[in-house]
Design a protein around this motif. Structure first.
Motif, PDB file in Angstrom:
ATOM      1  N   SER A  45      -1.906  13.523 -10.905  1.00  0.00           N
ATOM      2  CA  SER A  45      -1.599  12.156 -11.358  1.00  0.00           C
ATOM      3  C   SER A  45      -1.168  12.145 -12.816  1.00  0.00           C
ATOM      4  O   SER A  45      -1.676  12.925 -13.635  1.00  0.00           O
ATOM      5  N   ASP A  59       0.895  -1.171   0.000  1.00  0.00           N
ATOM      6  CA  ASP A  59       0.000   0.000   0.000  1.00  0.00           C
ATOM      7  C   ASP A  59       0.924   1.208   0.000  1.00  0.00           C
ATOM      8  O   ASP A  59       1.445   1.606   1.040  1.00  0.00           O
ATOM      9  N   ASP A 104      -6.339  -2.030  -5.878  1.00  0.00           N
ATOM     10  CA  ASP A 104      -6.984  -0.737  -5.660  1.00  0.00           C
ATOM     11  C   ASP A 104      -5.917   0.362  -5.748  1.00  0.00           C
ATOM     12  O   ASP A 104      -4.729   0.081  -5.947  1.00  0.00           O
ATOM     13  N   GLY A 105      -6.328   1.574  -5.559  1.00  0.00           N
ATOM     14  CA  GLY A 105      -5.411   2.693  -5.606  1.00  0.00           C
ATOM     15  C   GLY A 105      -6.177   3.998  -5.636  1.00  0.00           C
ATOM     16  O   GLY A 105      -7.402   4.044  -5.396  1.00  0.00           O
ATOM     17  N   GLN A 106      -5.468   5.055  -5.960  1.00  0.00           N
ATOM     18  CA  GLN A 106      -6.125   6.366  -5.996  1.00  0.00           C
ATOM     19  C   GLN A 106      -5.355   7.287  -6.933  1.00  0.00           C
ATOM     20  O   GLN A 106      -4.121   7.213  -7.021  1.00  0.00           O
ATOM     21  N   TYR A 141       1.298  12.531  -8.046  1.00  0.00           N
ATOM     22  CA  TYR A 141       0.509  11.760  -7.078  1.00  0.00           C
ATOM     23  C   TYR A 141       0.065  10.443  -7.719  1.00  0.00           C
ATOM     24  O   TYR A 141      -0.411  10.413  -8.855  1.00  0.00           O
ATOM     25  N   GLU A 180     -11.153   4.176  -9.370  1.00  0.00           N
ATOM     26  CA  GLU A 180     -10.240   4.965  -8.538  1.00  0.00           C
ATOM     27  C   GLU A 180      -8.949   5.274  -9.302  1.00  0.00           C
ATOM     28  O   GLU A 180      -8.355   6.330  -9.133  1.00  0.00           O
ATOM     29  N   ILE A 181      -8.513   4.309 -10.113  1.00  0.00           N
ATOM     30  CA  ILE A 181      -7.358   4.531 -10.987  1.00  0.00           C
ATOM     31  C   ILE A 181      -7.860   4.456 -12.425  1.00  0.00           C
ATOM     32  O   ILE A 181      -8.380   3.408 -12.850  1.00  0.00           O
ATOM     33  N   HIS A 228      -5.210  11.492  -8.564  1.00  0.00           N
ATOM     34  CA  HIS A 228      -5.571  12.897  -8.341  1.00  0.00           C
ATOM     35  C   HIS A 228      -5.907  13.524  -9.689  1.00  0.00           C
ATOM     36  O   HIS A 228      -5.252  13.250 -10.698  1.00  0.00           O
ATOM     37  N   THR A 265       1.910   5.208  -1.463  1.00  0.00           N
ATOM     38  CA  THR A 265       1.489   6.465  -2.074  1.00  0.00           C
ATOM     39  C   THR A 265       2.723   7.247  -2.494  1.00  0.00           C
ATOM     40  O   THR A 265       3.615   7.518  -1.666  1.00  0.00           O
ATOM     41  N   LYS A 292      -1.314   6.374  -6.032  1.00  0.00           N
ATOM     42  CA  LYS A 292      -1.408   5.412  -4.937  1.00  0.00           C
ATOM     43  C   LYS A 292      -1.767   4.048  -5.497  1.00  0.00           C
ATOM     44  O   LYS A 292      -2.680   3.925  -6.314  1.00  0.00           O
TER      45      LYS A 292
END
Length: 768
Positions: free
Chosen positions: A648, A561, A640-642, A574, A604-605, A644, A563, A576
């Protein structure tokens, strides 16, 4: 019209065709001119044209007009020192390509024809595959043969690989004493990979301890082949004089100077019972495998089954790869070679018997069948390149479809650049013979065409590519350097060797500026270093210690996990990523690198960032964190991830993947894997104790000890590659020069913890 001359050598045939009758079923007049000089021939042709006017006269060499059904493209493959080059020398002699027989190692100062390299003649081994062509008449038909003699040493296995990739058939040689050996198993695997039909030749039956039927049992048990002898040797060892042909029920003796005279006689009385028994076994096997022959077999007594029906059944089952006919002889003693040539013509496939496929260059999932039709668009495959002293770069090419004329433009499908076939040649070892045209099914060479091996050429009308050959990974590395005065020649040699040999790799370490060459083994790299010194005059060449190509892997599952966040004014970075690493069993692992799986469910990504994440993980795993070795047998799962909206980017997520690997790698309990080699050692039985001691002293795990024949013993073991350096010298020392060994890569397994700690400490010391 027959033009009779006293000279015995056939030179040309002449076809005179009445132009007024071309549209009708007119059979042309054919004149065979024996021993005519070229000038005399054309004088006679001019006289002929006055009497046959109007006429068209064509003059060609025999091999240029053979039907496609009478072409045989085949190779000779076997374990090292089984007699491949010796057999090829006899094939060339009996077919009239050479006038004298010379032996391997150049004892008479000449050496075998196919060993054209100086190093080959010195060491008595084949280093590079060599091509030639010849003709042989069987059952009244003239057959044109394109023959490739391949190396037997495992270090040069790529030569066998690319030869079998383009050949239609093969002769697999087994030593009558050694039987099925380690490289025999490798060659069998390669033949199965490319679905190449084969015939088997048991060689060296004149040697003490030879036993062809013991070898037959090994072929069946170790290789899993359905094979039967179609010959029975007459006499054993020193008394080996000929063979009984089980198909025709006749005895063949090879007499006269160099075995030139093949005398056919009745089978000796004392051998008739054994021959009858083996013939019955052969016919029953063929009846089980071939329905058409089964009907004929049931309708006749065994002694009355037509000979041609047996030949036809052997051919059908050989082409279907359900059966392998086994022949016997001794190439060195000039016995059985003519029968082998007959078998090549009768049983091995012509180009018409093989289905060759290519891929659509624009959609590789679509397969295209290539047709042996000279009128179709041209497709050829460049399977080997080499530098030639007179012709420059020579590109060996198998033509699968269409035809190619001298000077015609062709397209390199890898670069999509158009080049001209300015010069076409046929290779006879290191000699070249110019040709003007070649058609589907043939093997020729292009001189002066710059390309890499494994490239498809077309005439630009069709966009297809042929499938590539299998290239094994390098298992050993060596640092090399040359003085300033030799640098230009040194770099030129490295570039040339890389183009010629896909298993030869060159890398320059950025931190130390050190040049590292990698290959298939100690001998492989030694040969290339010696060639640099001899062929390129790199007298200042210096080599370092051999290095083993280790790998790294993980042993437990661990989550990540991570970031990646960086703000430096303006748009930041950014990304994650969340997921886990897990080990993969070797049998389920991909051939190269790691396995990447995306299990993203939401948004999310964004999907367009996933390839960058994969690229990041693949880049990170190219150098493991224990000792900087590539990671294998490993799966990366992205869950999963994230992202911006502003910060990003592809670079951000690539950096996030790199960071995730660095932070979670140690939690996966990583280990270093070392290459384990399958080693086969043969030696006189009196040295068994000393030889077993050498294996145990090198951390070897002995799997079997087998008496081969007479007083010879075979030991099979698995040994770490790091302990095999210098073994040849030790073996020669303890066996008084009578022992020999071969090895090939088997698998990777974890290093002992103590050795692993030493390696890690050594790598850290180098970095510091």
């Amino acid at each position: 019209l027959w033009v009779r001359k006293p000279a015995p050598l056939a030179g040309f045939w002449i076809m005179a065709v009445s132009t007024a009758r071309l549209s009708s079923a007119f059979r042309p007049t054919v004149a065979l001119c024996r021993g005519l000089g070229r000038q005399q021939l054309f004088q006679d042709l001019s006289k002929l044209s006055r009497f046959a006017s109007p006429c068209a006269v064509a003059v060609r060499s025999f091999s240029d007009n053979l039907e496609l059904a009478n072409i045989r493209n085949f190779g000779i493959s076997a374990h090292i020192d089984s007699g491949k080059t010796t057999l090829t020398e006899r094939v060339l002699f009996y077919t009239g390509r050479i006038k004298e027989i010379h032996e391997v190692r150049g004892k008479d100062g000449v050496g075998a024809k196919m060993d054209s390299m100086e190093l080959e003649r010195e060491k008595g081994i084949t280093i590079a595959s060599a091509a030639t062509f010849c003709s042989w008449k069987t059952d009244g038909n003239e057959h044109h043969m394109n023959l490739i003699d391949t190396p037997g040493h495992v270090d040069f296995t790529i030569e066998v690989e690319r030869a079998l990739r383009v050949l239609d058939g093969a002769v697999m040689i087994c030593c009558g004493v050694g039987g099925v050996q380690s490289q025999t198993v490798t060659v069998d695997r390669q033949m199965k990979r490319y679905e190449v039909p084969r015939i088997i030749f048991i060689n060296k039956l004149d040697r003490y301890g030879s036993d062809p039927f013991h070898v037959l049992g090994q072929v069946r048990s170790k290789l899993g082949l359905t094979a039967n002898a179609i010959q029975l040797p007459i006499g054993e060892e020193d008394n080996f004089t000929g063979v009984c042909d089980l198909v025709t029920n006749k005895a063949h003796y090879f007499e006269g100077q160099n075995g030139m005279t093949r005398r056919v006689d009745e089978i000796p009385e004392k051998m008739k019972e054994k021959a009858k028994e083996l013939r019955a076994e052969l016919l029953e096997t063929l009846a089980d495998l071939d329905d058409e022959f089964a009907e004929i077999f049931l309708e006749h007594d065994e002694s009355e089954v037509p000979v041609q029906a047996i030949h036809d059944a052997i051919r059908r089952t050989t082409l279907a790869r359900t059966f392998c006919p086994m022949l016997m002889g001794s190439a060195y003693k000039n016995k059985g070679v003519q029968d082998l040539l007959d078998a090549v013509c009768r049983y091995l496939p012509s180009p018409l018997d093989r289905v060759n496929k290519a891929m659509n260059a624009d959609d590789e999932s679509e397969q295209i069948i290539l047709e042996n039709d000279p009128s179709k668009p041209f497709v050829g495959y460049a399977f080997k390149i080499q530098d030639h002293a007179q012709a420059g770069q020579v590109t060996y090419m198998r033509i699968y479809q269409g035809s190619l004329n001298k000077g015609a433009p062709i397209v390199n499908m890898m670069t999509e650049k158009k080049v001209s076939a300015k010069r076409m040649v046929r290779m006879h070892s290191n000699e070249v013979k110019d040709v003007n045209t070649a058609s589907a099914g043939d093997i020729v060479a292009l001189a002066g065409v710059e390309c890499d091996s494994g490239v498809t050429f077309t005439d630009g009308k069709s966009r297809v590519t042929c499938s590539s050959m299998f290239v094994p990974d390098a298992v050993m590395s060596l640092s090399v350097s040359a003085g300033r005065e030799d640098q230009a020649r040194f770099q030129k040699a490295l570039r040339r060797f890389q183009r010629e040999d896909p298993t030869f790799r060159v890398e320059t370490k950025q931190d130390t500026n050190e040049t590292i060459i990698s290959g298939m083994g100690e001998l492989h790299l030694d040969i290339y270093c010696e060639r640099m010194r001899r062929e390129y005059k790199c007298e200042s060449l210096v080599t370092g210690e051999p290095k083993v190509n280790y790998r790294e892997t993980i042993t437990v599952k661990a989550p990540f996990d991570y970031t990646h966040k960086r703000q430096s004014g303006g748009r930041g970075q950014y990304g994650k990523v969340i997921g886990y690493f897990e080990p993969v069993p070797p049998e389920q692992a991909p051939e190269e690198g790691i396995q990447f799986v995306s299990k993203l469910s939401g948004n999310e990504i964004p999907p367009n960032y996933v390839p960058s994440i994969e690229k990041g993980f693949r880049t990170a795993t190219e150098k493991g964190l224990l000792a900087g070795n590539p990671c294998i047998n490993m799966r990366v799962v992205l869950e999963d991830g994230q992202a911006h909206e502003v910060d990003s980017s592809a670079e951000s997520f690539q950096a996030a993947a790199l960071g995730a690997f660095e932070t979670a790698y140690k939690d996966c309990a990583p280990v270093i894997l070392e290459p384990i080699m399958a080693v086969s050692v043969t030696f006189p039985a009196e040295f068994q104790s000393a030889c077993l001691q050498t294996m145990n002293g090198r951390e070897g795990a002995i799997s079997s000890t087998t008496p081969v024949s007479g007083d010879t013993t075979l030991v099979e073991a698995t040994v770490p590659l790091r302990r095999m350096f210098g073994y040849s010298s030790e073996l020669r020392s303890v066996t008084q020069g009578q022992g020999e060994f071969s090895m090939e890569f088997s698998h990777y397994e974890p290093m002992p913890q103590g050795k692993q700690d030493e390696l890690i400490a050594e790598q850290r010391k180098k970095k510091d």
